[in-house]
Motif scaffolding. Structure first.
Motif, short mmCIF file in Angstrom:
data_model
loop_
_atom_site.label_atom_id
_atom_site.label_comp_id
_atom_site.label_asym_id
_atom_site.label_seq_id
_atom_site.Cartn_x
_atom_site.Cartn_y
_atom_site.Cartn_z
N ARG A 230 0.82 -1.21 0.00
CA ARG A 230 0.00 0.00 0.00
C ARG A 230 0.86 1.26 0.00
NH1 ARG A 230 -2.74 -1.32 4.00
NH2 ARG A 230 -1.67 -0.16 5.64
N ASP A 231 1.92 1.25 0.82
CA ASP A 231 2.81 2.41 0.85
C ASP A 231 3.58 2.58 -0.46
OD1 ASP A 231 1.98 2.87 3.41
OD2 ASP A 231 3.68 1.88 4.36
N PHE A 232 3.92 1.44 -1.09
CA PHE A 232 4.66 1.53 -2.35
C PHE A 232 3.78 2.09 -3.47
CE2 PHE A 232 6.43 -0.43 -6.26
CZ PHE A 232 7.69 0.14 -6.21
N GLU A 233 2.50 1.70 -3.48
CA GLU A 233 1.58 2.28 -4.47
C GLU A 233 1.43 3.79 -4.25
OE1 GLU A 233 0.20 0.95 -7.09
OE2 GLU A 233 1.14 -0.99 -6.71
N ASN A 234 1.33 4.20 -2.99
CA ASN A 234 1.26 5.63 -2.71
C ASN A 234 2.54 6.34 -3.11
OD1 ASN A 234 -1.28 5.23 -1.59
ND2 ASN A 234 -0.48 4.97 0.48
N PHE A 235 3.68 5.68 -2.91
CA PHE A 235 4.96 6.26 -3.30
C PHE A 235 5.05 6.42 -4.82
CE2 PHE A 235 9.39 5.53 -4.64
CZ PHE A 235 9.97 6.66 -4.09
N LYS A 236 4.59 5.39 -5.56
CA LYS A 236 4.60 5.50 -7.02
C LYS A 236 3.70 6.63 -7.50
CE LYS A 236 3.53 1.30 -8.19
NZ LYS A 236 3.28 0.13 -9.06
N THR A 237 2.55 6.78 -6.87
CA THR A 237 1.66 7.88 -7.25
C THR A 237 2.30 9.23 -6.94
OG1 THR A 237 -0.24 6.46 -6.79
CG2 THR A 237 -0.65 8.83 -6.95
N ALA A 238 2.99 9.31 -5.79
CA ALA A 238 3.65 10.57 -5.43
C ALA A 238 4.82 10.88 -6.34
CB ALA A 238 4.11 10.51 -3.97
N ILE A 240 4.90 10.42 -9.57
CA ILE A 240 4.46 10.87 -10.90
C ILE A 240 4.65 12.37 -10.97
CG2 ILE A 240 2.52 11.04 -12.48
CD1 ILE A 240 1.40 8.52 -11.22
N PRO A 241 5.37 12.87 -11.98
CA PRO A 241 5.66 14.32 -12.02
C PRO A 241 4.38 15.14 -12.19
CG PRO A 241 7.13 13.10 -13.46
CD PRO A 241 6.07 12.14 -13.03
N TRP A 242 4.27 16.19 -11.40
CA TRP A 242 3.21 17.19 -11.53
C TRP A 242 1.81 16.60 -11.37
CZ3 TRP A 242 6.46 17.12 -16.17
CH2 TRP A 242 7.62 17.87 -16.01
N GLU A 243 1.68 15.51 -10.63
CA GLU A 243 0.35 14.90 -10.48
C GLU A 243 -0.59 15.82 -9.71
OE1 GLU A 243 -2.48 11.86 -10.99
OE2 GLU A 243 -0.53 12.24 -11.93
N ARG A 244 -0.10 16.46 -8.66
CA ARG A 244 -0.96 17.34 -7.87
C ARG A 244 -1.36 18.58 -8.65
NH1 ARG A 244 1.70 17.23 -1.74
NH2 ARG A 244 1.38 14.99 -1.38
N LYS A 245 -0.41 19.11 -9.43
CA LYS A 245 -0.74 20.29 -10.23
C LYS A 245 -1.83 19.96 -11.25
CE LYS A 245 3.56 22.96 -10.01
NZ LYS A 245 2.89 24.20 -9.58
N ILE A 246 -1.69 18.83 -11.90
CA ILE A 246 -2.67 18.45 -12.92
C ILE A 246 -4.02 18.17 -12.28
CG2 ILE A 246 -3.21 16.71 -14.66
CD1 ILE A 246 -0.24 16.52 -15.26
N LYS A 247 -4.03 17.54 -11.11
CA LYS A 247 -5.30 17.29 -10.43
C LYS A 247 -5.96 18.61 -10.01
CE LYS A 247 -5.42 12.82 -10.53
NZ LYS A 247 -6.46 12.14 -11.34
#
Length: 782
Positions: A230-238, A240-247
């Motif tokens: 679960r932590d590794f999936e969250n780490f992979k999502t984190a 991803i470049p500019w994911e928060r900006k795009i969201k």
């Protein structure tokens, strides 16, 4: 009857004495039963198997009680008959009384044996479950009944039963009560075998087995693994470049605007990999294993240019030291192998330049296939229009109230438009006037396209004349006239096309497709016009290079002849010339690379200035002048700007096309494009959030991504043609670049095949390059 009376009187006293003994024994046995109940769960396997066959259900307790009553009465009747027979024979003899005492003792022994049996197996208790308290009540009521007849009968029945049988019966009843209560309080029901398997499986968890520690370790490791995943999936999502900006952009402007930034991020990743190929296989080997700067003429600034080589204006135009650096083609040496590793730089340069196109083609096709497998926002546009709009129109990723209101208004408007379309399909109009206006609009757009192409060709031809003049006498506009005109046409023509398209009166969806096609034709026409003009300049430089090559060879021949005749020797030493004073050719590959780099830089400058002036300046004007203006600037003219999705995506696609074409002539161009995309992501995200407003018609991003990928694939194919033409047709420069000294650039491959590979490989390659095989392969790819 007298005998019966005396027997009754004696039996009453004896019955009272027995009842007292039974009460005392019952109290002691209750304690034993309560202790035995705690050990019921730890029974042996053999009693479990026997008890498993004879378990009864609590809900059948009434029927069991009736059967128990009948069995008790039958036993009592049999006992009374036996006693009556014995009394008639002996008539209350002392021997009979002794026998009865012995029978009592035997009964007490039998009670002890029954208790031991019940403690071990509890067999009888499991055979006759749910025999309840109603039996005891009925017995007490029978003893205390007012009717003398019934009391005498019950007393006779009770007398006829032995003391051990009655005690055993009561114990069984009590055990059945507690067993029923235990079964009812259990949270689950299962068979004995299933319960045994469950206990054996989880014996370690229960803490009574040998695998307790191993099981606890397994449980701990399983929980740790789940948490790690679960932590590794969250780490992979984190990561991803500019994911928060795009969201954030997606929540305010919808998924359609966010699709552009996702596409921009995808382009950044592609260019990052291309930069890794070019830097790792071409630039880095030359820097680490090649000759240092200033060792040969191609790596040295000419003496005539050294005074201005570090001026900002010269460096800004990529002259001076930039021209003779690793950014451009002419810097790289033509030695077949370099360094200790014997690295084949010319072969690596050619294969990397072609491999960039191959890798890009694979990635684009794979992305298109993945997008095709993903569902869009609905089915066919002409079928079930209102159903699709009703159930699939909302964008659930919107988190901004303003955007949600705009989306609501957009859905309402789309319903109104659909109703109007249905009515328009049944309406008759002047079709001849409509056709005339559409033909007129297309003629005007063709004139615009032709005019833009001619303007670019004229400017490039004019730049050739400027190149022959003294650079100090030229202005900044004259030096950058080509890039300025191309960027200006890219800004002016799309709005002009949109204005002309008002004459056609197409449906907005069809009008958008026409607009995209016309902008695509404009960019493509401008790009190929630029290339044709450049190749005209290349042909002129090739003639100049041939003249310089002939003059250089003639000068070397004259030097050798004069030296041999003067010193009367044939051993002529080589001519030693300072690299800065050597004769230089125009090096047309570097000139083409400089044009592409200047075009990319100028396009980036124009894009950023457009955002600052067109979007930011417009937003500042509307924001602060709205209080003192005659009308509402936010609702009227000029209002806030909307983000142009199609124009930005097409600009990004053609920018990538120029990167693909120019990377062969300027290996450092891919690195510059990575920096451009990186700054563009931050700058445009800020501009969208600070200067733009959501679209009035917010729509969902669907399979339009595949439309953009199709355009990118077409641009990739069109970008490959000039590079292949250069490699197969044009002769390389004689004094610069990794292919100098070759007739054609692809001769490096033939040289490697003939010298480094077996003979049959050359034959196979000759057959593979036969035009009879290449043409069908090209047609199949098309």
């Amino acid at each position: 009857m007298e005998v019966d009376a005396t027997l009754d009187s004696g039996s009453e006293d004896e019955a009272r004495r027995r009842s007292k003994n039974r009460r005392a024994k019952a109290q002691r046995k209750k304690k034993q039963v309560s202790d035995d109940e705690d050990d019921e769960e730890d029974e042996d396997e053999a009693p479990r198997k026997r008890g498993r066959r004879k378990r009864t259900k609590p809900q059948d307790s009434d029927q069991d009680d009736e059967e128990d009553k009948r069995s008790v009465r039958q036993k009592g009747a049999k006992a009374s008959r036996r006693k009556a027979a014995n009394e008639e024979r002996d008539e209350e003899s002392e021997e009979d009384q002794g026998k009865r005492k012995k029978g009592g003792r035997a009964a007490s022994k039998q009670e002890k044996e029954d208790q031991n049996k019940e403690k071990k197996g509890n067999v009888k208790g499991k055979d006759e479950t749910n025999k309840g308290s109603e039996k005891d009540k009925k017995k007490k009521n029978g003893k205390q009944s007012s009717s003398p007849v019934s009391s005498s009968e019950d007393e006779s029945d009770e007398e006829s039963m032995s003391e051990g049988e009655i005690a055993a019966l009561k114990e069984q009843v009590e055990e059945k009560k507690k067993l029923i209560a235990t079964l009812r309080n259990k949270p689950w029901r299962m068979k004995r075998r299933e319960a045994q398997e469950f206990v054996e499986k989880f014996e370690g968890a229960l803490g009574k087995g040998r695998g307790k520690k191993l099981y606890a370790f397994k449980v701990m490791m399983t929980k740790k693994l789940i948490k790690f995943n679960r932590d590794f999936e969250n780490f992979k999502t984190a990561c991803i470049p500019w994911e928060r900006k795009i969201k954030e952009v997606e929540s305010h402007f919808g998924s359609s605007v966010a699709s552009y930034f996702i596409f921009l991020r995808w382009m950044y990743g592609l260019n990052l990999i291309l930069f890794g190929f070019m830097f790792g296989l071409v630039v880095l080997p030359e820097v680490l294993m090649g000759l240092p700067y200033g060792s040969i003429p191609r790596k040295t600034v000419p003496r005539s240019e050294q005074d201005t080589a570090m001026d900002f204006s010269v460096l800004f135009d990529f002259g001076g030291y930039c021209k003779y650096s690793i950014l451009f083609y002419g810097y790289y040496n033509n030695e077949r192998t370099i360094g200790v590793l014997k690295f084949r730089l010319p072969l690596s340069y050619l294969l990397t330049g072609v491999g960039i196109f191959g890798y890009s083609l694979m990635v684009v096709i794979r992305t298109m296939a993945r997008n095709a497998n993903e569902g869009g926002d609905g089915g066919d546009e002409g079928e079930f229009t209102f159903s699709w709009k009703m159930f699939t129109s909302w964008d659930y990723l919107i988190g901004n109230p303003e955007t949600a209101d705009n989306k609501y208004a957009s859905i309402t408007t789309s319903f109104k438009e659909s109703i109007v379309d249905e009515k328009e399909n049944q309406k008759n109009e002047n079709i001849h006037l409509r056709r005339f206006l559409r033909i007129l609009a297309n003629i005007m757009i063709l004139c615009c396209l032709g005019g833009s192409g001619y303007l670019i060709y004229f400017v490039v031809k004019r730049s050739q004349d400027f190149a022959k003049m003294d650079p100090a006498s030229l202005t900044w506009f004259q030096k950058n006239e080509v890039e300025f005109v191309m960027s200006l046409l890219g800004l002016v023509c799309p709005p002009l096309f949109e204005t002309i398209a008002e004459l056609e009166d197409y449906h907005p969806r069809i009008a958008l497709k026409w607009q995209l096609g016309r902008i695509f034709a404009l960019f493509l026409g401008n790009l190929y016009t630029f290339l044709f003009a450049l190749f005209d300049e290349v042909n002129a430089k090739l003639e100049t290079e041939q003249e310089l090559k002939n003059a250089t060879e003639w000068a070397i021949h004259e030097y050798n002849a004069n030296y041999s005749s003067y010193y009367n020797t044939t051993d002529v030493p080589p001519l030693v010339v300072n690299p800065a004073d050597a004769v230089r050719g125009p090096c047309w590959e570097t000139a083409v690379g400089i044009e592409f780099v200047k075009l990319i830089v100028s396009d980036m400058q124009v894009t950023f200035l457009t955002i600052l002036i067109g979007d930011f300046g417009r937003a500042i004007t509307v924001r602060f002048l709205n209080y003192c203006w005659c009308w509402d600037l936010e609702a009227g003219i000029p209002s806030y700007a909307e983000f142009d999705i199609s124009g930005n995506v097409l600009g990004l696609i053609f920018n990538q096309g120029m990167i693909w074409m120019g990377a062969f002539y300027a290996p450092g161009l891919v690195g510059l494009n990575v920096l451009r995309l990186l700054t563009s992501m931050y700058f445009q995200c800020w501009a969208v959030m600070a200067c733009n407003v959501p679209h009035e018609r917010v729509f969902k991003a669907s399979r339009s991504n595949n439309f953009y990928m199709g355009l990118l694939l077409l641009v990739l194919f069109l970008s490959l043609l000039p590079v292949v033409y250069t490699i197969m047709t044009l002769p390389p420069s004689f004094d610069c670049g990794p292919f100098s000294g070759q007739d054609r650039m692809y001769d490096v491959v033939m040289e490697t095949i003939t010298q480094d590979l077996p003979a049959f490989m050359g034959t196979i390659f000759t057959y593979a390059t036969n035009p009879g095989l290449i043409m069908p392969a090209v047609l199949l790819m098309v």
